[in-house]
Write a protein that holds these residues in place. Structure first.
Motif, PDB file in Angstrom:
ATOM      1  N   ASN A  55     -27.205   6.162  -9.185  1.00 49.18           N
ATOM      2  CA  ASN A  55     -27.733   4.827  -8.877  1.00 49.18           C
ATOM      3  C   ASN A  55     -28.178   4.650  -7.429  1.00 49.18           C
ATOM      4  O   ASN A  55     -28.765   3.628  -7.087  1.00 49.18           O
ATOM      5  N   GLY A  56     -27.911   5.634  -6.585  1.00 50.71           N
ATOM      6  CA  GLY A  56     -28.433   5.575  -5.225  1.00 50.71           C
ATOM      7  C   GLY A  56     -27.657   4.683  -4.278  1.00 50.71           C
ATOM      8  O   GLY A  56     -28.028   4.552  -3.112  1.00 50.71           O
ATOM      9  N   GLU A  57     -26.593   4.024  -4.742  1.00 49.76           N
ATOM     10  CA  GLU A  57     -25.851   3.092  -3.891  1.00 49.76           C
ATOM     11  C   GLU A  57     -24.356   3.176  -4.206  1.00 49.76           C
ATOM     12  O   GLU A  57     -23.968   3.483  -5.331  1.00 49.76           O
ATOM     13  N   TRP A  58     -23.566   2.866  -3.179  1.00 53.32           N
ATOM     14  CA  TRP A  58     -22.116   2.842  -3.377  1.00 53.32           C
ATOM     15  C   TRP A  58     -21.527   1.764  -2.479  1.00 53.32           C
ATOM     16  O   TRP A  58     -21.758   1.747  -1.280  1.00 53.32           O
ATOM     17  N   PHE A  59     -20.785   0.855  -3.077  1.00 54.99           N
ATOM     18  CA  PHE A  59     -20.096  -0.203  -2.335  1.00 54.99           C
ATOM     19  C   PHE A  59     -18.616   0.165  -2.208  1.00 54.99           C
ATOM     20  O   PHE A  59     -18.004   0.623  -3.165  1.00 54.99           O
ATOM     21  N   ILE A  60     -18.037  -0.070  -1.039  1.00 55.21           N
ATOM     22  CA  ILE A  60     -16.595   0.058  -0.832  1.00 55.21           C
ATOM     23  C   ILE A  60     -16.121  -1.236  -0.190  1.00 55.21           C
ATOM     24  O   ILE A  60     -16.619  -1.626   0.878  1.00 55.21           O
ATOM     25  N   GLN A  61     -15.185  -1.899  -0.829  1.00 52.92           N
ATOM     26  CA  GLN A  61     -14.693  -3.182  -0.318  1.00 52.92           C
ATOM     27  C   GLN A  61     -13.464  -2.954   0.562  1.00 52.92           C
ATOM     28  O   GLN A  61     -12.512  -2.290   0.161  1.00 52.92           O
ATOM     29  N   LEU A  62     -13.495  -3.535   1.766  1.00 52.36           N
ATOM     30  CA  LEU A  62     -12.396  -3.432   2.718  1.00 52.36           C
ATOM     31  C   LEU A  62     -11.771  -4.815   2.911  1.00 52.36           C
ATOM     32  O   LEU A  62     -12.493  -5.783   3.183  1.00 52.36           O
ATOM     33  N   THR A  63     -10.458  -4.893   2.785  1.00 49.88           N
ATOM     34  CA  THR A  63      -9.802  -6.198   2.731  1.00 49.88           C
ATOM     35  C   THR A  63      -8.753  -6.411   3.835  1.00 49.88           C
ATOM     36  O   THR A  63      -8.028  -7.397   3.801  1.00 49.88           O
ATOM     37  N   ASN A  64      -8.674  -5.511   4.812  1.00 50.21           N
ATOM     38  CA  ASN A  64      -7.708  -5.700   5.898  1.00 50.21           C
ATOM     39  C   ASN A  64      -7.891  -7.069   6.540  1.00 50.21           C
ATOM     40  O   ASN A  64      -9.027  -7.500   6.790  1.00 50.21           O
ATOM     41  N   ASP A  75      -9.091  -1.012  12.471  1.00 53.67           N
ATOM     42  CA  ASP A  75      -8.319  -1.308  11.260  1.00 53.67           C
ATOM     43  C   ASP A  75      -9.131  -0.988  10.005  1.00 53.67           C
ATOM     44  O   ASP A  75      -8.606  -0.432   9.033  1.00 53.67           O
ATOM     45  N   LEU A  76     -10.417  -1.329  10.036  1.00 50.07           N
ATOM     46  CA  LEU A  76     -11.296  -1.032   8.902  1.00 50.07           C
ATOM     47  C   LEU A  76     -11.448   0.480   8.723  1.00 50.07           C
ATOM     48  O   LEU A  76     -11.459   0.980   7.594  1.00 50.07           O
ATOM     49  N   ALA A  77     -11.569   1.194   9.834  1.00 48.46           N
ATOM     50  CA  ALA A  77     -11.703   2.654   9.760  1.00 48.46           C
ATOM     51  C   ALA A  77     -10.466   3.275   9.121  1.00 48.46           C
ATOM     52  O   ALA A  77     -10.571   4.165   8.262  1.00 48.46           O
ATOM     53  N   THR A  78      -9.298   2.791   9.521  1.00 48.63           N
ATOM     54  CA  THR A  78      -8.048   3.310   8.959  1.00 48.63           C
ATOM     55  C   THR A  78      -7.954   3.014   7.468  1.00 48.63           C
ATOM     56  O   THR A  78      -7.556   3.872   6.670  1.00 48.63           O
ATOM     57  N   GLU A  79      -8.338   1.787   7.081  1.00 52.22           N
ATOM     58  CA  GLU A  79      -8.299   1.412   5.660  1.00 52.22           C
ATOM     59  C   GLU A  79      -9.281   2.267   4.854  1.00 52.22           C
ATOM     60  O   GLU A  79      -8.949   2.763   3.772  1.00 52.22           O
ATOM     61  N   LEU A  80     -10.492   2.432   5.381  1.00 51.00           N
ATOM     62  CA  LEU A  80     -11.509   3.221   4.680  1.00 51.00           C
ATOM     63  C   LEU A  80     -11.058   4.674   4.544  1.00 51.00           C
ATOM     64  O   LEU A  80     -11.226   5.292   3.480  1.00 51.00           O
ATOM     65  N   ASN A  81     -10.479   5.205   5.582  1.00 51.67           N
ATOM     66  CA  ASN A  81      -9.979   6.580   5.545  1.00 51.67           C
ATOM     67  C   ASN A  81      -8.901   6.736   4.468  1.00 51.67           C
ATOM     68  O   ASN A  81      -8.896   7.712   3.704  1.00 51.67           O
ATOM     69  N   ARG A  82      -7.995   5.759   4.406  1.00 47.43           N
ATOM     70  CA  ARG A  82      -6.921   5.810   3.396  1.00 47.43           C
ATOM     71  C   ARG A  82      -7.493   5.726   1.990  1.00 47.43           C
ATOM     72  O   ARG A  82      -7.086   6.478   1.091  1.00 47.43           O
ATOM     73  N   PHE A 115     -17.503   4.795  12.318  1.00 47.80           N
ATOM     74  CA  PHE A 115     -18.681   5.639  12.122  1.00 47.80           C
ATOM     75  C   PHE A 115     -18.289   7.072  11.761  1.00 47.80           C
ATOM     76  O   PHE A 115     -18.988   7.746  11.010  1.00 47.80           O
ATOM     77  N   ILE A 116     -17.155   7.536  12.302  1.00 45.80           N
ATOM     78  CA  ILE A 116     -16.682   8.886  11.970  1.00 45.80           C
ATOM     79  C   ILE A 116     -16.372   8.980  10.476  1.00 45.80           C
ATOM     80  O   ILE A 116     -16.792   9.927   9.791  1.00 45.80           O
ATOM     81  N   VAL A 117     -15.639   7.980   9.951  1.00 46.99           N
ATOM     82  CA  VAL A 117     -15.280   8.005   8.529  1.00 46.99           C
ATOM     83  C   VAL A 117     -16.529   7.867   7.664  1.00 46.99           C
ATOM     84  O   VAL A 117     -16.704   8.606   6.678  1.00 46.99           O
ATOM     85  N   CYS A 118     -17.411   6.945   8.023  1.00 48.61           N
ATOM     86  CA  CYS A 118     -18.644   6.767   7.239  1.00 48.61           C
ATOM     87  C   CYS A 118     -19.507   8.028   7.290  1.00 48.61           C
ATOM     88  O   CYS A 118     -20.124   8.412   6.284  1.00 48.61           O
ATOM     89  N   GLY A 119     -19.521   8.671   8.451  1.00 48.64           N
ATOM     90  CA  GLY A 119     -20.293   9.903   8.584  1.00 48.64           C
ATOM     91  C   GLY A 119     -19.777  10.989   7.656  1.00 48.64           C
ATOM     92  O   GLY A 119     -20.568  11.752   7.063  1.00 48.64           O
TER      93      GLY A 119
END
Length: 431
Positions: A55-64, A75-82, A115-119
Motif C-alpha cells: 500500500n505504500g504507506e505505514w502509520f505508527i501511533q505514538l501515545t507517550n 520520549d517518542l524515539a524511545t517509544e518508537l524504538n520499543r 530520526f535515528i529510529v525512523c532512519g
C-alpha cells in the motif's frame, strides 16, 4: 453493504484529504476533527497501521504523554524504538539482532534520536512504501503551551535540518470546536498543512441504524437512542425531548430496566449541557429508582448504572451551586462504589464531596471527605494511583489544611505517593 458504506464513505473523505496532503511537500498534517467524528479519524489511523508492503504507506501511533518540551522528542524515539523491537520479535525475528544495535544514547538531541529510529525503519522497509507516518497522540499533555511550542520547534527543524527524511510525515489531531494548534501551524504553513475534513459520523451511524431496523421494538429503540445522542450533540432541545420520550416509552413497555435507566441518564446529560439543572437532577433521581428496581431483579449492569447516576446527580447539584445536596449525592456514590469495589468512583465521590463542602464553606467536613479520598488512593496500586484524580485531592488538602504543620505533612505524604512533581503538574492544569 449499505451498512458498511455509510461509515466507509466518511473514512474515504479522510483518505482524500490525506492524498491531498501527500501530493504536496508538507511534512506535518494537522487535522481539526469534531469531537463527534473522532472515531472516524481513529478508524482511518487503524486501517493505515496495518503494515502492507503493497500500500505504500505505514502509520505508527505514538501515545507517550507530553511532559516537557526538551524531552518529548526523545520520549517518542524511545517509544518508537520499543514498539519496533516488539514488532520485529513477533514478525521479523531475523532482523531483531541487527535492530538492537541502535544506541539512542549517542543521539545529539531528542529529535536526532527520533530520526535515528525512523532512519532504521526506512532502511529496513523503506523500499516497500512511500511514507512513514508517525501519528502523535499523547495520552496527556502536562503543559499545553509547551506542547504548542514543541510543534513550532518541529516545524523549524523540518525547515532547517536535512536529517528529516522526505518520507517521514507527522499527523496530529486537534479539536475542531476549539483548535489548540491552529495558530502554531498557521505560522508554519510552509511545513504544516491544516485541514478540517467535512465528516458526519452521526449521519453515518443513523444510516446504519435505519438499515438495521427490522421494525421490532429493539430496532426502533436503537434509532431513538441514537437520535437522542445526536440531538444532544447538536444542542437541539426539541429533538432531545422527542427522541427521549419515544425511547422511554419503548423501554418502559418492555421493562428494559437497564435501557430505561440509560435513556434517563443520557437525557439528563443533555439537560446539563443546556444548563437545565433541575431537569437533569430529576432525571438522575428517576434513573436511580429504575436502576434500583433493576438491581433487585438482578438485571445485569443496573448496579453500576445506579452508582453512576448517584455520581452524576452530585455533578448536577454541584453545577447548580447546590453544594450541600451535591456532597450528599457524592457520598452516596462513594459508598455504593465501595460496595461494588470500584476504587476510581469511590475516590472521585469522596473528592467531589470534599470539594462541594469546601465551596459550601464547611472546611472541617471538606477535610474529613478529602481524608476518605486520600485513604482510597493510598490503597491503590502505584500505576492506578498516578492515573487517578488523587493529585487533585492533595491540592485541595493543601488549600484547606488547618495550619502550616499539617500542610507540610500533606505535601510530604503526597510526594511519597505520587512523586515530587505532582503539585507542579496539578497547578499547571488548574491555572
Amino acid at each position: 453493504m449499505a451498512q458498511e458504506n455509510a461509515i466507509q464513505k466518511e473514512v474515504e473523505k479522510l483518505a482524500q484529504h490525506w492524498q491531498e496532503f501527500t501530493a504536496g511537500d508538507h511534512a506535518i498534517l494537522h487535522w481539526m476533527i469534531k469531537a463527534t467524528d473522532i472515531a472516524l479519524a481513529n478508524t482511518f489511523v487503524q486501517i493505515k497501521e496495518r503494515f502492507d508492503q503493497k500500500n505504500g504507506e505505514w502509520f505508527i501511533q505514538l501515545t507517550n504523554e507530553f511532559v516537557e518540551i526538551n524531552s518529548y522528542a526523545g520520549d517518542l524515539a524511545t517509544e518508537l524504538n520499543r514498539l519496533m523491537e516488539e514488532g520485529l520479535a513477533q514478525e521479523y525475528e531475523e532482523l531483531l539482532d541487527d535492530w538492537k544495535k541502535i544506541n539512542l544514547n549517542e543521539a545529539q538531541s531528542g529529535f536526532h534520536a527520533l530520526f535515528i529510529v525512523c532512519g532504521e525503519i526506512l532502511r529496513l522497509f523503506g523500499k516497500n512504501f512511500e511514507f512513514l507516518t508517525l501519528v502523535i497522540s499523547p495520552t496527556a499533555v502536562k503543559k499545553p503551551q509547551e506542547y504548542a511550542r514543541w510543534w513550532a520547534l518541529a516545524c523549524k527543524i523540518r525547515r532547517d535540518y536535512r536529517e528529516w527524511d522526505p518520507k517521514l510525515k507527522l499527523l496530529v489531531l486537534d479539536k475542531a470546536e476549539k483548535p489548540f494548534l491552529a495558530e502554531t501551524f498557521a505560522d508554519n504553513s510552509d511545513v504544516a498543512l491544516s485541514q478540517t475534513p467535512p465528516l458526519d459520523f452521526n449521519g453515518a451511524a443513523r444510516a446504519i441504524a435505519e438499515q438495521a431496523n427490522d421494525g421490532s421494538d429493539s430496532g426502533h429503540f436503537r434509532v431513538h437512542l441514537l437520535d437522542l445522542n445526536n440531538a444532544i450533540t447538536e444542542q437541539n432541545k426539541k429533538k432531545v425531548e422527542q427522541a427521549s420520550v419515544a425511547a422511554l416509552a419503548i423501554a418502559e413497555k418492555n421493562q428494559w430496566l437497564d435501557m430505561w435507566t440509560t435513556v434517563l441518564m443520557t437525557r439528563a446529560a443533555g439537560w446539563l449541557n443546556f444548563k437545565m439543572f433541575d431537569q437533569a437532577i430529576k432525571d438522575y433521581r428517576q434513573a436511580q429508582q429504575i436502576a434500583t428496581r433493576g438491581t433487585e431483579q438482578q438485571t445485569p449492569g443496573c448496579d453500576k448504572l445506579l452508582m453512576q447516576a448517584m455520581l452524576f446527580e452530585g455533578t448536577a447539584y454541584f453545577m447548580a451551586n447546590y453544594f450541600e445536596h451535591a456532597a450528599q449525592a457524592f457520598v452516596s456514590a462513594a459508598k455504593k462504589a465501595e460496595e461494588l469495589k470500584d476504587a476510581w468512583i469511590r475516590l472521585e465521590g469522596w473528592r467531589m464531596a470534599s470539594l462541594s463542602m469546601e465551596h459550601h464553606k464547611q472546611k472541617d467536613m471538606a477535610w474529613q471527605y478529602a481524608s476518605q479520598a486520600f485513604a482510597v488512593g493510598r490503597e491503590m496500586a502505584d500505576e492506578e494511583r498516578k492515573q487517578s484524580t488523587l493529585a487533585f485531592v492533595g491540592h485541595a488538602m493543601l488549600r484547606i489544611s488547618p495550619n502550616s504543620q499539617v500542610k507540610s505533612e500533606v505535601k510530604n505524604a503526597f510526594d511519597r505517593l505520587l512523586g515530587e512533581e505532582w503539585l507542579e503538574q496539578v497547578e499547571a492544569v488548574t491555572k
